[in-house]
Structures are given as C-alpha cells and as structure tokens.
Design a protein around this motif. Structure first.
Motif, short mmCIF file in Angstrom:
data_model
loop_
_atom_site.label_atom_id
_atom_site.label_comp_id
_atom_site.label_asym_id
_atom_site.label_seq_id
_atom_site.Cartn_x
_atom_site.Cartn_y
_atom_site.Cartn_z
N PRO A 242 0.82 -1.21 0.00
CA PRO A 242 0.00 0.00 0.00
C PRO A 242 0.86 1.26 0.00
CG PRO A 242 0.03 -1.00 2.18
CD PRO A 242 0.72 -1.96 1.27
N TYR A 243 0.42 2.26 -0.75
CA TYR A 243 1.10 3.56 -0.75
C TYR A 243 0.78 4.23 0.59
CZ TYR A 243 3.19 7.67 -2.90
OH TYR A 243 4.02 8.71 -3.22
N PRO A 244 1.78 4.59 1.37
CA PRO A 244 1.51 5.14 2.71
C PRO A 244 0.62 6.38 2.66
CG PRO A 244 3.85 4.63 2.45
CD PRO A 244 3.23 4.48 1.10
N GLY A 245 -0.43 6.36 3.47
CA GLY A 245 -1.31 7.51 3.60
C GLY A 245 -2.30 7.70 2.48
N ARG A 246 -2.36 6.74 1.52
CA ARG A 246 -3.29 6.87 0.40
C ARG A 246 -4.09 5.57 0.27
NH1 ARG A 246 0.30 10.04 -4.26
NH2 ARG A 246 1.41 11.42 -2.81
N ASN B 261 7.79 -3.41 1.80
CA ASN B 261 6.79 -2.39 2.05
C ASN B 261 7.30 -1.02 1.62
OD1 ASN B 261 5.00 -0.46 3.45
ND2 ASN B 261 4.19 -2.29 4.43
N PRO B 262 6.50 -0.27 0.87
CA PRO B 262 6.94 1.06 0.42
C PRO B 262 7.25 2.04 1.55
CG PRO B 262 5.08 0.32 -0.91
CD PRO B 262 5.23 -0.67 0.22
N THR B 263 6.80 1.75 2.78
CA THR B 263 7.08 2.68 3.87
C THR B 263 8.58 2.80 4.17
OG1 THR B 263 6.75 0.87 5.47
CG2 THR B 263 4.86 2.30 5.02
N ARG B 264 9.39 1.88 3.70
CA ARG B 264 10.83 2.00 3.99
C ARG B 264 11.44 3.20 3.28
NH1 ARG B 264 10.61 -1.85 -0.19
NH2 ARG B 264 12.39 -1.85 -1.65
#
Length: 410
Positions: A359-363, A404-407
């Motif tokens: 998931p794209y963080p915050g979206r 995870n894209p959050t990295r």
C-alpha cells in the motif's frame, strides 16, 4: 531502435469489445506487463472485476518484453550477499517467494494452456573474480539447507553443466538445477488472456494521464476515458514517477542492452556473472541472447528514459560492442559467431535493489508494485497474488514486510 526477440516472435493479441464504460470495476490496474497482467489474473480468481489500462498496443511490450527471459530463484543479489544486505530471515523469505513463483508458473501455464512460455533449466552463476567466487561458494550451504539443488563446481567441470568451456579468468560456478526460462511475451500475453477469460477487462493504447483521489476511491484519467474505482494498483515500473512524482527519488532509471547472435549448434544452459551484470541464454531458435555490460560506459547507462509514446530505447554502440567482445571472452567456443541485432529497454532500480510492493503510505486504496531492479520475472506470479489478496483482505496481507513502500515513503 530494434524490437526485442520476444516482441518479434510474440503471439497475436486481439482486442475484444469490452463495453468498459458501463461496467463497475473493483480495481484498476495501471500497466499490462507481467505484474499488471498477473495481478488482474489473481483478482479474477478472488471474484473481483479488474480493469487493466495499458499504454502499448498489447500487454507485455514494456520492460516485460525486452528482458532476458529468466525466471530464477532468489533476490537480485546472489544469496550470500542478500543475507548480508537484508538479513538471513528476509533473504530466506524472498528466496522462498521466488520458489513459490516457479511453482505457480508451472501450475498456471498448465491450467491455462499457455504453450511455449515456460521451461525448466539449469543455471550457472559464473565467478569472475575472488569476491564473486566467495559469495557464490558461501551461498551453497544456506541454499542446500533450504532444499535447493545447488553446488559449486571448478572451471574444469563447468562445461558439464553449461554445455561448453569457459574462459581462463572464470574460476568456476554455482550450479542450480531448479531454475527456469521464459518466452517473455508468450508468458505475459498468456496470463493476460487467461485473466480476460476469467473476467478482467484490458484496454490497450490507453496511457494513464492522472490518478487522483475521489470520495472514498480513485479517479483514473486517460486520454479518452475517466474511470472511478475503489482501488488502483500502479504496476508500470520505470514509468511510475510520471504518475506519482514522490517516487522519483527512489527509482533510478537504467538502460539495459541485449543482443542476439546467429544460431549455433551449441546447446547451452543459462548463465550469469553478477559483478559485471552480464548474462546469457539460448532461445528456441538456437540463437544466443546476451545482456548486460553497463560497466562498459562511465555513466553505467543511468538516467535513460524512453521518448514519449515509446517503450524501448536506442542502443549505445559502446555497450553493444562490449557485449560482442565479452561473449567469446567468457565462452571461447562462440568465437566468430555473428550478431543478428541488439535492443535496449529501461529498468528502475531502488536503493536496496528490492521492489516497492504494497500500500502507498497515507493513500488508502492505492497500491504499488514497481522498482524491480531488473529482476521482475522471479516475482511475477507470487508477488501479484499476494498483492491481489491484500487488495481484497488488507488485514490478512502476506506481502513481505521487507518490500513495504514505507521504507522509503513512510
């Protein structure tokens, strides 16, 4: 600019009337390459109705149709280096995902009658210097502990597994029997067509211009249509920053070159040399495909981007010449073998050489599957399946946390 061997020999793709304007879609998948087509396929298996928007005339004409056609096991670096970079547990998890990927590939191509797309193969990772030999030797024990048929052979024994002898500067190789090769476009188009049969809609020649949030979902805008959907999966790899500019600092575009020789009577297994990013294999016509040698230019072919509306790139004579020279240097029995043509495509590398998948963080409702660092096919069914499952039941996601894209975007 030449099309790749895979695009020149791809099966036909016929657009079908879809009536897409009148249908409610559960998910819009942007990009019809290996990742997008496979995500659509798995979404249909979960009872969802996906829409796939592809900028090219057919699926699989971007990076998925300009690669080397390998489906190997493991992360981008050799396994011992992956353990150093990501830790033992994460490297092991990634290796297992790529093993599952092969299992899924074999099952899907059989179930969906995708002919001539997938072949089991022995692969030899050759050691170019002492550092590379050390990584390859260190990879053997942990791989064997995972049940992988892997072993080191000295240069004198490489020909038994590769099919020919190697140059005197090659000290030996890591042999793994349970690898695979692909006919890249047959594979992608087969998955895409299976997804269509199960309920997915593909709209080609439909580049996406904009993705914007709308109410509790997303609006996807093309040159001719506007689609409102609950969820969007962005699977356009090197083209992702055009739609999501926040990704640009984390995706480095690199041009990759490949050439195709004349046909030969040799019968060779796939091979690679990690330190020089050089690799090769034989295609069904008997010709040899050789890629890599970005080190032949001082800029390592960084920052290259196709022109608007194109998926390939012009070749650079210095790299094509380097590929011509390196083949007989590595495989002396290919001396004098002529070159048919060369082509180039674009890859997107992340700082840690691992994809951004999740998931794209915050979206909420926006998902990423980009940044495969020239190593997409090894994940091309298992990772899209995990992402499709996460789209349907986010709370039960099995997407690897290391991807995870959050990295980068957290």
């Amino acid at each position: 600019m030449h099309d790749s061997y895979w695009i020149r020999t791809m099966p036909p793709w016929t657009d079908r009337p879809s009536g897409e304007g009148s249908l409610p879609y559960d998910v819009c998948v942007v990009g019809g390459g290996a990742m997008g087509a496979s995500t659509a396929y798995w979404l249909t298996q979960l009872g969802r109705r996906p829409l796939v928007l592809e900028r090219n005339d057919t699926p699989g004409q971007g990076a998925s149709g300009r690669n080397g056609g390998f489906m190997v096991q493991g992360a981008n670096p050799v396994h011992a280096e992956a353990v150093e970079l990501y830790g033992h547990d994460e490297a092991r998890s990634l290796y297992r995902m790529t093993q599952v990927n092969q299992e899924l590939a074999e099952a899907v191509v059989q179930r969906e009658n995708i002919h001539g797309a997938y072949t089991r193969a022995t692969k030899v990772d050759l050691a170019f210097d002492e550092r590379e030999e050390a990584y390859l030797r260190e990879s053997v024990t942990p791989l064997r502990h995972e049940g992988v048929d892997a072993f080191w052979v000295p240069r004198s024994e490489v020909a038994e597994f590769l099919g020919t002898g190697v140059g005197s500067h090659i000290s030996g190789g890591l042999v793994r029997r349970d690898q695979a090769t692909l006919h890249s476009t047959r594979f992608v188009l087969g998955i895409a067509d299976a997804a269509r049969r199960h309920g997915a809609t593909f709209v080609c020649k439909s580049p996406v211009i904009e993705i914007v949030p709308r109410n509790q979902g997303w609006r996807v805008v093309t040159e001719t249509q506007v689609y409102d959907v609950p969820q969007v999966v962005v699977a356009v790899n090197a083209w992702a920053p055009e739609l999501l500019p926040d990704l640009e600092p984390f995706l480095t575009l690199i041009r990759g070159h490949l050439l195709l020789t004349e046909a030969t009577d040799l019968r060779l297994s796939p091979w690679s040399i990690n330190d020089t990013a050089t690799y090769g294999r034989q295609v069904p016509s008997g010709q040899l495909l050789v890629g890599g040698m970005r080190s032949a230019v001082s800029d390592a072919d960084i920052g290259q981007k196709p022109r608007a509306g194109e998926s390939g790139l012009d070749t650079r004579p210095a790299i094509v010449d380097a590929l011509r020279r390196v083949l007989p240097d590595i495989l002396p029995t290919t001396e004098g073998l002529g070159v048919d043509y060369a082509w180039a495509g674009v890859m997107d590398f992340t700082p840690d050489r691992l994809p951004l998948a999740g998931p794209y963080p915050g979206r909420e409702g926006l998902w990423l599957m980009v940044g495969f660092s020239g190593h997409g096919m090894p994940y091309s069914l298992a990772l899209p399946r995990a992402l499709a499952e996460a789209c349907v039941e986010p709370e039960r996601s099995t997407l690897p946390t290391v991807l995870n894209p959050t990295r980068f975007l957290g």
